[in-house]
Design a protein around this motif. Structure first.
Motif, PDB file in Angstrom:
ATOM      1  N   VAL A   1       0.856  -1.183   0.000  1.00  0.00           N
ATOM      2  CA  VAL A   1       0.000   0.000   0.000  1.00  0.00           C
ATOM      3  C   VAL A   1       0.895   1.237   0.000  1.00  0.00           C
ATOM      4  CG1 VAL A   1      -1.660   1.338   1.372  1.00  0.00           C
ATOM      5  CG2 VAL A   1      -1.925  -1.133   1.156  1.00  0.00           C
TER       6      VAL A   1
ATOM      7  N   GLU B   1      -0.665   4.550  -0.705  1.00  0.00           N
ATOM      8  CA  GLU B   1      -1.495   5.668  -0.256  1.00  0.00           C
ATOM      9  C   GLU B   1      -1.866   5.418   1.211  1.00  0.00           C
ATOM     10  OE1 GLU B   1      -4.130   7.209  -3.749  1.00  0.00           O
ATOM     11  OE2 GLU B   1      -3.911   5.031  -3.980  1.00  0.00           O
TER      12      GLU B   1
ATOM     13  N   LEU C   1      -8.691   7.345  -6.472  1.00  0.00           N
ATOM     14  CA  LEU C   1      -7.501   6.810  -5.820  1.00  0.00           C
ATOM     15  C   LEU C   1      -6.508   6.374  -6.897  1.00  0.00           C
ATOM     16  CD1 LEU C   1      -9.272   4.700  -3.080  1.00  0.00           C
ATOM     17  CD2 LEU C   1      -7.951   6.789  -2.718  1.00  0.00           C
TER      18      LEU C   1
ATOM     19  N   THR D   1      -4.862   0.247  -3.076  1.00  0.00           N
ATOM     20  CA  THR D   1      -5.661   1.091  -2.181  1.00  0.00           C
ATOM     21  C   THR D   1      -7.141   0.865  -2.436  1.00  0.00           C
ATOM     22  OG1 THR D   1      -3.918   2.770  -2.231  1.00  0.00           O
ATOM     23  CG2 THR D   1      -6.063   3.456  -1.382  1.00  0.00           C
TER      24      THR D   1
ATOM     25  N   GLN E   1      -8.234  -2.453  -0.961  1.00  0.00           N
ATOM     26  CA  GLN E   1      -8.403  -2.421   0.503  1.00  0.00           C
ATOM     27  C   GLN E   1      -9.702  -1.706   0.880  1.00  0.00           C
ATOM     28  OE1 GLN E   1      -6.595  -4.181   2.696  1.00  0.00           O
ATOM     29  NE2 GLN E   1      -5.401  -4.910   0.963  1.00  0.00           N
TER      30      GLN E   1
END
Length: 151
Positions: A51, A53, A104, A109, A112
């Motif tokens: 990840v 971000e 995003l 991201t 998730q």
């Protein structure tokens, strides 16, 4: 009391429960201590999940009164007085939502975020009108099948 029976006050052992139901075990062997900043734990999780971000995510933990708290990355493990353990149990999750998830940058991201929404709907934390539930659950199953095929 003999010191050999007290254990190491710096020793760290914890587990992070991820949104996809996997578990990460964290120990002192990974350079973590109770005097480490909580950001070190987050960095390990972000690295494993790839990840980038990171500003949208965090780790929660439950105190002895079953109240949830967000782990403050700027504080040490010692400074989180409500934290019980070892083992320390953390829950990875979305801390801040964006208005439009399509904006995003990273696929990881978005994935998730998707896992968090699915979990919240399944557990009843996010309400869904009854007429939309069958379609939503069908889409969730379809998404999970695609994910299994991808892996």
């Amino acid at each position: 009391m003999l010191t050999c029976f007290r254990g190491n006050r710096e020793e760290f052992y914890g587990e992070v429960l991820l949104l996809d139901e996997r578990k990460i075990t964290l120990t002192g062997n990974q350079g973590l201590k109770k005097s480490s900043r909580a950001a070190a734990i987050l960095d390990q999780v972000f690295s494993l999940l790839q990840v980038e971000e990171v500003e949208f995510f965090g780790l929660r933990f439950c105190d002895d009164k079953q109240q949830m708290h967000w782990l403050d990355p700027s504080r040490t493990i010692y400074q989180h007085r409500e934290l019980i353990g070892p083992p320390y149990i953390f829950y990875f999750g979305v801390k801040f939502y964006v208005e439009d998830p399509s904006k995003l940058k990273e696929e990881t991201t978005r994935f998730q975020f998707y896992l968090q929404v699915c979990q919240d709907v399944r557990r009843g934390r996010l309400s869904c009108p009854a007429y939309l539930k069958p379609r939503l659950f069908a889409l969730m199953l379809q998404g999970e099948k695609k994910m299994i095929d991808y892996l």
